[in-house]
Design a protein around this motif. Structure first.
Motif, PDB file in Angstrom:
ATOM      1  N   ILE A  47      -5.576  -9.068  -2.031  1.00 52.36           N
ATOM      2  CA  ILE A  47      -6.335  -7.842  -2.273  1.00 52.36           C
ATOM      3  C   ILE A  47      -5.617  -6.688  -1.600  1.00 52.36           C
ATOM      4  O   ILE A  47      -5.236  -6.778  -0.427  1.00 52.36           O
ATOM      5  N   LYS A  48      -5.415  -5.615  -2.352  1.00 57.04           N
ATOM      6  CA  LYS A  48      -4.798  -4.393  -1.835  1.00 57.04           C
ATOM      7  C   LYS A  48      -5.816  -3.265  -1.910  1.00 57.04           C
ATOM      8  O   LYS A  48      -6.440  -3.075  -2.943  1.00 57.04           O
ATOM      9  N   ILE A  49      -5.963  -2.552  -0.825  1.00 56.86           N
ATOM     10  CA  ILE A  49      -6.780  -1.343  -0.811  1.00 56.86           C
ATOM     11  C   ILE A  49      -5.787  -0.190  -0.895  1.00 56.86           C
ATOM     12  O   ILE A  49      -4.942  -0.018  -0.019  1.00 56.86           O
ATOM     13  N   LEU A  50      -5.899   0.566  -1.976  1.00 57.01           N
ATOM     14  CA  LEU A  50      -4.927   1.610  -2.280  1.00 57.01           C
ATOM     15  C   LEU A  50      -5.476   3.010  -1.998  1.00 57.01           C
ATOM     16  O   LEU A  50      -6.685   3.240  -2.053  1.00 57.01           O
ATOM     17  N   SER A  51      -4.570   3.930  -1.758  1.00 55.25           N
ATOM     18  CA  SER A  51      -4.917   5.337  -1.610  1.00 55.25           C
ATOM     19  C   SER A  51      -5.296   5.912  -2.968  1.00 55.25           C
ATOM     20  O   SER A  51      -4.656   5.606  -3.973  1.00 55.25           O
ATOM     21  N   ARG A  52      -6.305   6.730  -2.978  1.00 55.85           N
ATOM     22  CA  ARG A  52      -6.704   7.393  -4.226  1.00 55.85           C
ATOM     23  C   ARG A  52      -5.724   8.486  -4.616  1.00 55.85           C
ATOM     24  O   ARG A  52      -5.711   8.954  -5.731  1.00 55.85           O
ATOM     25  N   TRP A  53      -4.899   8.911  -3.688  1.00 57.20           N
ATOM     26  CA  TRP A  53      -4.010  10.035  -3.924  1.00 57.20           C
ATOM     27  C   TRP A  53      -2.660   9.624  -4.499  1.00 57.20           C
ATOM     28  O   TRP A  53      -2.099  10.324  -5.324  1.00 57.20           O
ATOM     29  N   ASN A  54      -2.111   8.507  -4.012  1.00 57.79           N
ATOM     30  CA  ASN A  54      -0.750   8.157  -4.441  1.00 57.79           C
ATOM     31  C   ASN A  54      -0.523   6.654  -4.614  1.00 57.79           C
ATOM     32  O   ASN A  54       0.604   6.209  -4.701  1.00 57.79           O
ATOM     33  N   ASP A  55      -1.581   5.875  -4.606  1.00 57.36           N
ATOM     34  CA  ASP A  55      -1.514   4.412  -4.760  1.00 57.36           C
ATOM     35  C   ASP A  55      -0.745   3.712  -3.647  1.00 57.36           C
ATOM     36  O   ASP A  55      -0.343   2.562  -3.796  1.00 57.36           O
ATOM     37  N   ALA A  56      -0.542   4.379  -2.506  1.00 59.16           N
ATOM     38  CA  ALA A  56       0.059   3.717  -1.351  1.00 59.16           C
ATOM     39  C   ALA A  56      -0.903   2.629  -0.864  1.00 59.16           C
ATOM     40  O   ALA A  56      -2.125   2.782  -0.934  1.00 59.16           O
ATOM     41  N   VAL A  57      -0.373   1.535  -0.373  1.00 59.41           N
ATOM     42  CA  VAL A  57      -1.194   0.435   0.129  1.00 59.41           C
ATOM     43  C   VAL A  57      -1.692   0.792   1.531  1.00 59.41           C
ATOM     44  O   VAL A  57      -0.898   1.008   2.446  1.00 59.41           O
ATOM     45  N   LEU A  58      -3.021   0.864   1.691  1.00 58.37           N
ATOM     46  CA  LEU A  58      -3.621   1.160   2.988  1.00 58.37           C
ATOM     47  C   LEU A  58      -3.884  -0.119   3.780  1.00 58.37           C
ATOM     48  O   LEU A  58      -3.847  -0.122   5.005  1.00 58.37           O
TER      49      LEU A  58
END
Length: 66
Positions: free
Chosen positions: A3-14
């Motif tokens: 599971i990856k939680i991504l940034s809404r702004w740039n899809d960076a992995v948080l």
């Protein structure tokens, strides 16, 4: 599952890891002090999640079940 939680702004992995559910991934991220500001959680079912102390500033929670 991974599971990856991504940034809404740039899809960076948080935050990322092997978890049974998104809720367990979020709870572990919070326990580890991960910065989740701006996370894309649109439409997520977070019913029953324990997220005390989570920084979700700017997170996309549109349609999320809280």
């Amino acid at each position: 599952m991974n599971i990856k939680i991504l940034s809404r702004w740039n899809d960076a992995v948080l935050f990322e890891g092997e978890f049974e559910t998104l809720i367990s991934a979020l709870e572990e991220a919070v326990r580890k002090g991960a910065y989740l500001g701006g996370a894309n959680l649109k439409g997520a079912n977070l019913n029953g999640a324990y997220l005390e102390g989570a920084n979700l500033k700017g997170a996309n929670l549109k349609g999320a079940n809280l």
